[in-house]
Design a protein around this motif. Structure first.
Motif, PDB file in Angstrom:
ATOM      1  N   ALA A 180       3.242 109.388 121.138  1.00 20.87           N
ATOM      2  CA  ALA A 180       3.798 110.848 121.263  1.00 20.87           C
ATOM      3  C   ALA A 180       4.559 111.141 122.612  1.00 20.87           C
ATOM      4  N   LEU A 181       4.194 110.797 123.676  1.00 21.08           N
ATOM      5  CA  LEU A 181       4.791 110.981 125.174  1.00 21.08           C
ATOM      6  C   LEU A 181       5.967 110.070 125.277  1.00 21.08           C
ATOM      7  N   VAL A 182       5.976 108.979 124.962  1.00 20.86           N
ATOM      8  CA  VAL A 182       7.124 108.159 124.968  1.00 20.86           C
ATOM      9  C   VAL A 182       8.316 108.905 124.022  1.00 20.86           C
ATOM     10  N   CYS A 183       8.045 109.195 122.830  1.00 27.71           N
ATOM     11  CA  CYS A 183       8.934 109.666 121.922  1.00 27.71           C
ATOM     12  C   CYS A 183       9.593 111.215 122.764  1.00 27.71           C
ATOM     13  N   ILE A 184       8.698 111.912 123.262  1.00 33.11           N
ATOM     14  CA  ILE A 184       9.227 113.062 123.937  1.00 33.11           C
ATOM     15  C   ILE A 184      10.299 112.679 125.017  1.00 33.11           C
ATOM     16  N   GLY A 205      15.357 124.366 124.686  1.00 30.67           N
ATOM     17  CA  GLY A 205      14.832 125.904 124.689  1.00 30.67           C
ATOM     18  C   GLY A 205      13.407 125.686 124.307  1.00 30.67           C
ATOM     19  N   TYR A 206      12.814 127.149 124.156  1.00 28.26           N
ATOM     20  CA  TYR A 206      11.439 127.393 123.723  1.00 28.26           C
ATOM     21  C   TYR A 206      11.494 126.799 122.467  1.00 28.26           C
ATOM     22  N   ARG A 207      12.172 126.984 121.615  1.00 28.54           N
ATOM     23  CA  ARG A 207      12.297 126.545 119.936  1.00 28.54           C
ATOM     24  C   ARG A 207      12.090 125.135 119.809  1.00 28.54           C
ATOM     25  N   GLN A 208      13.113 124.440 120.805  1.00 32.11           N
ATOM     26  CA  GLN A 208      12.835 122.924 120.798  1.00 32.11           C
ATOM     27  C   GLN A 208      11.436 122.372 120.923  1.00 32.11           C
ATOM     28  N   ASP A 209      11.120 122.958 122.093  1.00 29.76           N
ATOM     29  CA  ASP A 209       9.680 122.646 122.582  1.00 29.76           C
ATOM     30  C   ASP A 209       8.704 122.849 121.663  1.00 29.76           C
ATOM     31  N   TRP A 210       8.670 123.980 120.859  1.00 35.18           N
ATOM     32  CA  TRP A 210       7.794 124.388 119.649  1.00 35.18           C
ATOM     33  C   TRP A 210       7.951 123.267 118.531  1.00 35.18           C
ATOM     34  N   LEU A 211       9.035 122.953 118.290  1.00 29.30           N
ATOM     35  CA  LEU A 211       9.396 121.926 117.241  1.00 29.30           C
ATOM     36  C   LEU A 211       8.881 120.604 117.501  1.00 29.30           C
ATOM     37  N   ILE A 212       9.208 120.175 118.929  1.00 30.84           N
ATOM     38  CA  ILE A 212       8.799 118.771 119.294  1.00 30.84           C
ATOM     39  C   ILE A 212       7.330 118.787 119.225  1.00 30.84           C
ATOM     40  N   ALA A 213       6.588 119.887 119.876  1.00 31.13           N
ATOM     41  CA  ALA A 213       5.165 119.871 119.711  1.00 31.13           C
ATOM     42  C   ALA A 213       4.831 119.858 118.393  1.00 31.13           C
ATOM     43  N   ALA A 214       5.358 120.428 117.516  1.00 30.79           N
ATOM     44  CA  ALA A 214       4.750 120.472 116.109  1.00 30.79           C
ATOM     45  C   ALA A 214       4.870 119.151 115.388  1.00 30.79           C
ATOM     46  N   VAL A 215       5.835 118.496 115.755  1.00 32.43           N
ATOM     47  CA  VAL A 215       6.024 116.878 115.135  1.00 32.43           C
ATOM     48  C   VAL A 215       5.410 116.122 115.711  1.00 32.43           C
ATOM     49  N   ALA A 216       5.009 116.186 116.962  1.00 28.66           N
ATOM     50  CA  ALA A 216       4.024 115.577 117.602  1.00 28.66           C
ATOM     51  C   ALA A 216       2.574 115.799 117.239  1.00 28.66           C
ATOM     52  N   THR A 217       2.126 117.043 116.978  1.00 26.86           N
ATOM     53  CA  THR A 217       0.797 117.561 116.392  1.00 26.86           C
ATOM     54  C   THR A 217       0.719 116.883 115.139  1.00 26.86           C
ATOM     55  N   ILE A 218       1.666 116.958 114.333  1.00 29.82           N
ATOM     56  CA  ILE A 218       1.537 116.360 112.826  1.00 29.82           C
ATOM     57  C   ILE A 218       1.342 114.782 112.968  1.00 29.82           C
TER      58      ILE A 218
END
Length: 175
Positions: free
Chosen positions: A96-100, A111-124
């Motif tokens: 997940a961190l390598v992909c980030i 932005g904030y929304r992109q961070d939330w989307l990135i965190a959502a995908v990494a969480t899933i």
């Protein structure tokens, strides 16, 4: 008249300790992983993986703070605390961190929304991967629908956790 016992130390020109700068994020992730060891009785996985959530929050909040290898020791600690098969969080968190990192180098700005989307995908990805590893190592035949609420709860909790990490970060860098 100035009281000699009240000694005012100016904060300008002072720097926080190295332990405070480097240790605070690591300790918060470890405390988040430790929360899964609390005796909570539930029918299904409802408690979010706080260690993962705090790791993602710190990584997205302060990209310069950590390299991807930090997921190895923190993931191992999370595996030991959560009871997941040893190596599952090590592998999933590192990936997940390598992909980030890869996404971060491709995006011009975030932005904030992109961070939330990135965190959502990494969480899933990490929760699904944890479910898969637990299933193939003989951890039972739990339906995927039982971990879906945990994913939703974790994604919805991300803004709160990243805000708390930002608050801790202000304390961390303050002299």
């Amino acid at each position: 008249m100035i009281d000699p016992h009240l000694h005012h130390v100016p904060r300008l020109g002072r720097y926080p300790s190295r332990f405070r700068l480097a240790g605070t994020p690591v300790i918060t992730v470890m405390l988040g992983s430790f929360l899964t060891a609390l005796p909570v009785i539930a029918q299904s996985a409802i408690l979010p993986p706080f260690g993962l959530l705090i790791l993602l929050s710190w990584r997205l909040l302060r990209p310069e703070l950590w390299r991807a290898w930090i997921a190895l020791p923190l993931g191992l600690f999370d595996d030991m605390m959560s009871g997941q098969p040893i190596g599952s969080a090590v592998f999933l968190w590192t990936l997940a961190l390598v992909c980030i990192d890869w996404i971060e180098h491709r995006m011009v700005w975030r932005g904030y929304r992109q961070d939330w989307l990135i965190a959502a995908v990494a969480t899933i990805f990490c929760i699904s991967g944890g479910w898969f590893f637990a299933r193939i190592t003989g951890g039972g035949h739990v339906s995927f629908s039982l971990v879906a609420p945990q994913m939703v709860w974790t994604i919805l909790l991300f803004p709160f956790v990243v805000r708390q990490c930002a608050r801790i970060d202000r304390w961390r860098v303050m002299a």
